[in-house]
Structure formats: structure tokens, C-alpha cells
Design a protein around this motif. Structure first.
Motif, PDB file in Angstrom:
ATOM      1  N   ASP A  56       2.986   5.622 -13.984  1.00 18.93           N
ATOM      2  CA  ASP A  56       3.520   4.266 -14.017  1.00 18.93           C
ATOM      3  C   ASP A  56       2.845   3.561 -15.198  1.00 18.93           C
ATOM      4  O   ASP A  56       1.872   4.083 -15.737  1.00 18.93           O
ATOM      5  CB  ASP A  56       3.142   3.628 -12.674  1.00 18.93           C
ATOM      6  N   THR A  58       2.494  -0.426 -15.766  1.00 22.17           N
ATOM      7  CA  THR A  58       1.768  -1.653 -15.454  1.00 22.17           C
ATOM      8  C   THR A  58       0.747  -1.412 -14.342  1.00 22.17           C
ATOM      9  O   THR A  58       1.102  -0.949 -13.266  1.00 22.17           O
ATOM     10  CB  THR A  58       2.747  -2.741 -15.003  1.00 22.17           C
ATOM     11  N   ASP A 427       0.112   2.570  -9.126  1.00 25.44           N
ATOM     12  CA  ASP A 427      -0.798   1.598  -8.512  1.00 25.44           C
ATOM     13  C   ASP A 427      -0.125   0.677  -7.499  1.00 25.44           C
ATOM     14  O   ASP A 427      -0.791   0.085  -6.667  1.00 25.44           O
ATOM     15  CB  ASP A 427      -1.447   0.729  -9.601  1.00 25.44           C
ATOM     16  N   GLY A 428       1.197   0.558  -7.545  1.00 27.06           N
ATOM     17  CA  GLY A 428       1.815  -0.462  -6.691  1.00 27.06           C
ATOM     18  C   GLY A 428       2.725   0.125  -5.626  1.00 27.06           C
ATOM     19  O   GLY A 428       2.937   1.335  -5.555  1.00 27.06           O
ATOM     20  N   ASN A 430       5.803   0.039  -5.541  1.00 28.54           N
ATOM     21  CA  ASN A 430       7.008   0.669  -6.085  1.00 28.54           C
ATOM     22  C   ASN A 430       6.767   2.106  -6.528  1.00 28.54           C
ATOM     23  O   ASN A 430       7.702   2.809  -6.882  1.00 28.54           O
ATOM     24  CB  ASN A 430       7.573  -0.166  -7.250  1.00 28.54           C
ATOM     25  N   ASP A 431       5.519   2.562  -6.503  1.00 29.10           N
ATOM     26  CA  ASP A 431       5.226   3.948  -6.896  1.00 29.10           C
ATOM     27  C   ASP A 431       5.047   4.866  -5.695  1.00 29.10           C
ATOM     28  O   ASP A 431       4.867   6.070  -5.859  1.00 29.10           O
ATOM     29  CB  ASP A 431       3.950   3.998  -7.750  1.00 29.10           C
TER      30      ASP A 431
HETATM   31 MG   LIG Z   1       2.516  -0.644 -11.365  1.00 27.16          MG
END
Ligand SMILES: [Mg+2]
Length: 505
Positions: A56, A58, A427-428, A430-431
Motif C-alpha cells: 500500500d 499511504t 496499514d489501514g 482498506n488493506d
Molecule cells: Mg494505507
């Protein structure tokens, strides 16, 4: 010959490998105090055989610490000379003079969000934001004297140049990755005017500007900022008539309370309102790379690992970040091949062209990467899966922009189906799907919360620890497992041999 105890021995040592990762002092993020942790103890040796890393952007490659850098307000660019719009005298003068365009722009920056202001005992205001972008925008607006001061039930209070302006929040149209924008409907408590304030990606705002508005300077601004690797957002507003709002409000309430197809109906209701925008301007936010990212990627690429970047961000921003973190070498050594197109035919043609170049250059020691956006990817995966798979095998590097969480997972699945060992890092929230789909999932416990880290097999504090995780822990675990298996095998061979000898005599 093959002892049953080998299973027990291997399980034992594997849990020890996992402990080695937990104990590794060089993999502790001393800034935040987060240690690395192995949740899954069974796959340590797989780390040593990774072939593809899907990452990813961001928060994984970058710090996810957003800083407001530049903006373009109704055609005027701010922050170009100083590199920081907050210190640009031109903008500060416009704010002090109360220029209406600038004031409107700052109002959207301050209140078009879901941020909650918190007042400390000393009177200082801090903000609690869900996303780092919103946090950066609200703080920047506050520095430009448009202070989002208080929120009491549905009444927002803004302070600007000594005066207090109150707004009533009527509705919040939340951000979705399909619409790529979020909006709030507010009512000015003094004048009673109802306004829709929106912010979102350029392609979600600029095409919906009202007929007759010149959006060329805004497109230029977005291009220019993306070239610098900045994240852009477009801000817009639209005045609503009382009856128009009332009518829409009924429809929105009905959509929100249905049980069937609710998400779809809410999205449809939002579309009804979000058009004919008056575009106010463009903001550009900087998100710096984490320490050690270029070195980590370079080392892992030298180790023969292929890197794919899957991001929801704009193409130009993604390419700039990819260049700055050694994903691809700059021209002429590196070459970027673009897969784009709006229709099936266009995508097919561009896919074939890229594939042809890729076949020719695959024998040369040249850095070739392909770039694909979400829409073209959707078509390629649906109709030209075979060609796209060949491309995926030929290409060492890929940049996929504007992809959705489910497309991230689909790409991992595609590589897995070609018998490659994949590692996904993110990291988020959405991953999460991509992390669960991959053979090895790595989560970064960053500012986006712990969702990814919880779903992953390994959690680390910063991207740079990936190097040590793969090249040190992965390799050692692999070698040790191989050694132990052989040792157990030969050991039982010797024992069996002794027993046969004893029987003989
Ligand atoms: Mg991210």
C-alpha cells in the motif's frame, strides 16, 4: 525412516523463530515504542521465499503525517515561492482583507469534515479527526484564522477575524471509495441559507462543476501538485433552495432507513445532490516518505523480490512516490508503460502494446514497470485475464492507482494462482482483504489504527523493518528448518541402521 517426532520438533522450533522476531531489539520502533510481533508462528520459513511484495502507499511507504503545503483558490496559486502556503504573504493578505473567495474556501476547509474539536482547560483547541487529511485541513484553516471552535449538538461555531459564525449541520454525506468525495449540508444560522459543501478527488468534483465554470486552472493545479508528489483535494460548494433540500432530505432519510440495498440507495441519493458544483479551489497536502524506505526497497529488489504498489491515490502522485522510493529508476534506465483506456477495445489495445514492449525488453537489463488505473484494471481482469497474467509474470514492478480494496485482493489472488509466493503489506482497514488473501500478511501499526496489524501474520512498526524480517528472520528460519528436517531424517536413519545391525548379530 521419517520420524513422527519431526512434526513436533518443527512446531517447537517454529514457535521459537516467532519469538526471535518478538525479541528482536532492532525491529522495535523506538519513536512509538511498538515492537514487531509474529501472530502466526507456522510460516516463518515462507518469509525466506517471498517472490512478490504488494504494498500500500499511504501510511505504509509514507508517514501518514499530512502537512498542508499549497493551494489554488479561484485560479490564484498560493505557496509556490515559499513552498508553504501558510507562510505566503499573498494568502495572508487575502485572509486579512477578507476576500470572499478565500473566506468561502477556508470555510469549506474548516467545516466540511467529521472532525470534532476538543477544548482543553487552558482554552486551546485540538481536533479529533478520523482521517489525517481532514486533520491537516482543519489545522491549516485554523492557522489561517478560520478556527473551527466548537461543536454543540448540530451547531458548529467558527471564528474568523474576531467574528463568530454559526452553522447548523443538516446532513453529512459520508465518504465512500466509489463516490470519492464527502459532503455536508449546512444552514447558515444568520442568513438561513442552505449550502452543500463538498471535498473530494478531482475526478469526483471537477466533471460535476456547473455548466459555464472554467475548470482549466483547477485541472492545471491538480496536475502541477501531483507532479510534486502532493495529495490533492478539490473543494466545492453549491447553494440549495429550501424546497430542493426538503425534497431531497425526505428521499435521503428514506434511503438511510431501508433494509434492502441501503448502501446503493444512499449513494444514489448522494448523487442527486452532488452536482452543479461551484468549484472553489484545490488543496495540496504533503505526506513524507518514512525513513529508510528507498534503501529497503532497493535491497529487497536486489534480492530478486518484485514490488507492486497498490494505491487508491492519483496516478501522478503514485508515480512520483514510486520514483522517490527507488521503485523504478528514472529515465532513461527506467521506463513506465501506461495501460489506460475507457472502453474494452482501448484497454485491449494498450494492454497488447505494453505486453509487446515488455516481451522485447524482458531480456535486457532495463527497469520496466507498468502503470494501470482502477478502471482499466477492472476491464483487464474481467475480459483479458490471460494477457494480464502474462504481463504480471513478465513485469518486476507495477503501479496500480485508484484501486479499490477488493481489486487489491484480486491482484494478490492473480499472482497466487501463478504459484508465486506473495507478501502483502498495508496499514489501514482498506488493506485487510489484501493482507488476508496473501500467503504472508504484514500489517503496519500506524496512525490508521490496528485493523491491518490484527488481521496480519506479522505486525511491524515501520516499513523499513520489512528488510530485516525477510532477509534475516526469513532466511534464517528457512535454513534452520531445512537443516532440522535433514538432521531428523539422518538421525532416524542411523537409529534404524543400528537396530537392523543388532538384529543381524
Ligand atoms: Mg494505507
Amino acid at each position: 525412516m521419517i520420524p513422527i517426532s519431526i512434526k513436533v520438533s518443527l512446531d517447537l522450533v517454529k514457535s521459537l523463530y516467532a519469538k526471535f522476531i518478538d525479541w528482536d531489539a532492532e525491529m522495535i520502533d523506538y519513536e512509538t515504542g511498538i515492537p514487531s510481533h509474529a501472530t502466526n508462528t507456522a510460516i516463518s520459513e515462507d518469509l525466506g521465499q517471498v517472490e512478490y511484495i504488494m504494498t500500500d502507499k499511504t501510511g505504509t511507504l509514507t508517514e501518514n503525517r499530512m502537512i498542508f503545503r499549497r493551494c489554488c483558490i479561484s485560479g490564484v496559486f498560493y505557496g509556490n515561492e515559499s513552498g508553504d502556503a501558510l507562510k505566503d504573504m499573498k494568502l495572508l493578505n487575502a485572509v486579512a482583507g477578507g476576500s470572499p473567495d478565500v473566506v468561502q474556501f477556508l470555510t469549506v476547509m474548516a467545516i466540511c469534515n467529521t472532525v470534532v474539536p476538543i477544548k482543553s482547560k487552558t482554552g486551546a483547541i485540538s481536533y479529533k479527526a478520523q482521517s489525517q487529511d481532514e486533520d491537516a485541513l482543519v489545522n491549516a484553516a485554523a492557522q489561517l484564522h478560520m478556527v473551527y471552535a466548537n461543536k454543540n449538538a448540530n451547531i458548529l461555531e467558527i471564528r474568523f477575524n474576531g467574528s463568530v459564525i454559526k452553522y447548523e449541520v443538516l446532513e453529512i454525506l459520508e465518504f465512500t471509495s466509489d463516490r470519492k468525495r464527502m459532503s455536508v449540508v449546512v444552514k447558515d444560522c444568520q442568513t438561513g441559507k442552505i449550502v452543500l459543501l463538498s471535498k473530494g478527488a478531482d475526478e469526483a468534483i471537477l466533471p460535476y462543476a456547473f455548466v459555464g465554470q472554467q475548470t482549466r486552472t483547477f485541472i492545471e493545479a491538480v496536475e502541477q501538485y501531483a507532479q510534486l508528489g502532493l495529495r490533492t483535494l478539490c473543494l466545492a460548494c453549491r447553494e440549495l433552495r429550501e424546497d430542493e433540500y426538503q425534497e431531497w432530505s425526505l428521499m435521503f432519510k428514506e434511503a438511510s432507513s431501508t433494509l434492502v440495498d441501503r448502501e446503493w440507495r444512499i449513494a444514489e441519493a448522494c448523487q442527486r445532490l452532488e452536482h452543479d458544483f461551484e468549484v472553489l479551489g484545490v488543496t495540496a497536502i504533503e505526506d513524507r516518505l518514512q525513513d529508510g524506505v528507498p534503501e529497503t526497497i532497493e535491497t529487497l529488489r536486489k534480492a530478486g523480490i518484485n514490488f507492486w504498489m497498490l494505491t487508491g491515490d492519483k496516478q501522478n502522485t503514485a508515480i512520483q512516490i514510486a520514483l522517490s522510493c527507488n521503485f523504478i529508476s528514472p529515465e532513461p534506465k527506467g521506463q513506465l508503460l501506461l495501460i489506460d483506456g475507457k472502453t474494452e477495445d482501448e484497454v485491449c489495445r494498450s494492454l497488447e502494446r505494453v505486453l509487446l514492449t515488455m516481451r522485447i525488453t524482458s531480456s535486457e537489463p532495463k527497469d520496466v514497470a507498468f502503470v494501470v488505473d482502477g478502471w482499466a484494471l477492472e476491464i483487464a481482469l474481467k475480459h483479458y485475464r490471460k494477457a494480464f497474467t502474462e504481463l504480471a509474470i513478465l513485469s518486476r514492478t507495477a503501479i496500480c492507482c485508484r484501486v479499490t480494496p477488493s481489486q487489491k485482493a484480486q491482484l494478490v489472488e492473480l499472482l497466487k494462482s501463478c504459484d508465486y509466493r506473495t507478501l502483502a503489506i498495508g496499514d489501514g482497514g482498506n488493506d485487510v482483504r489484501m493482507i488476508q488473501q496473501a500467503d504472508i500478511g504484514v500489517g503496519i501499526s500506524g496512525r490508521e489504527g490496528l485493523q491491518a496489524a490484527r488481521a496480519a501474520d506479522y505486525s511491524i512498526g515501520k516499513f523499513r523493518f520489512l528488510k530485516r524480517l525477510i532477509l534475516v528472520h526469513g532466511r534464517y528460519s528457512y535454513n534452520r528448518t531445512a537443516f532440522l528436517s535433514q538432521y531428523s531424517f539422518y538421525k532416524s536413519l542411523v537409529i534404524c541402521f543400528i537396530q537392523i545391525l543388532c538384529l543381524w548379530n
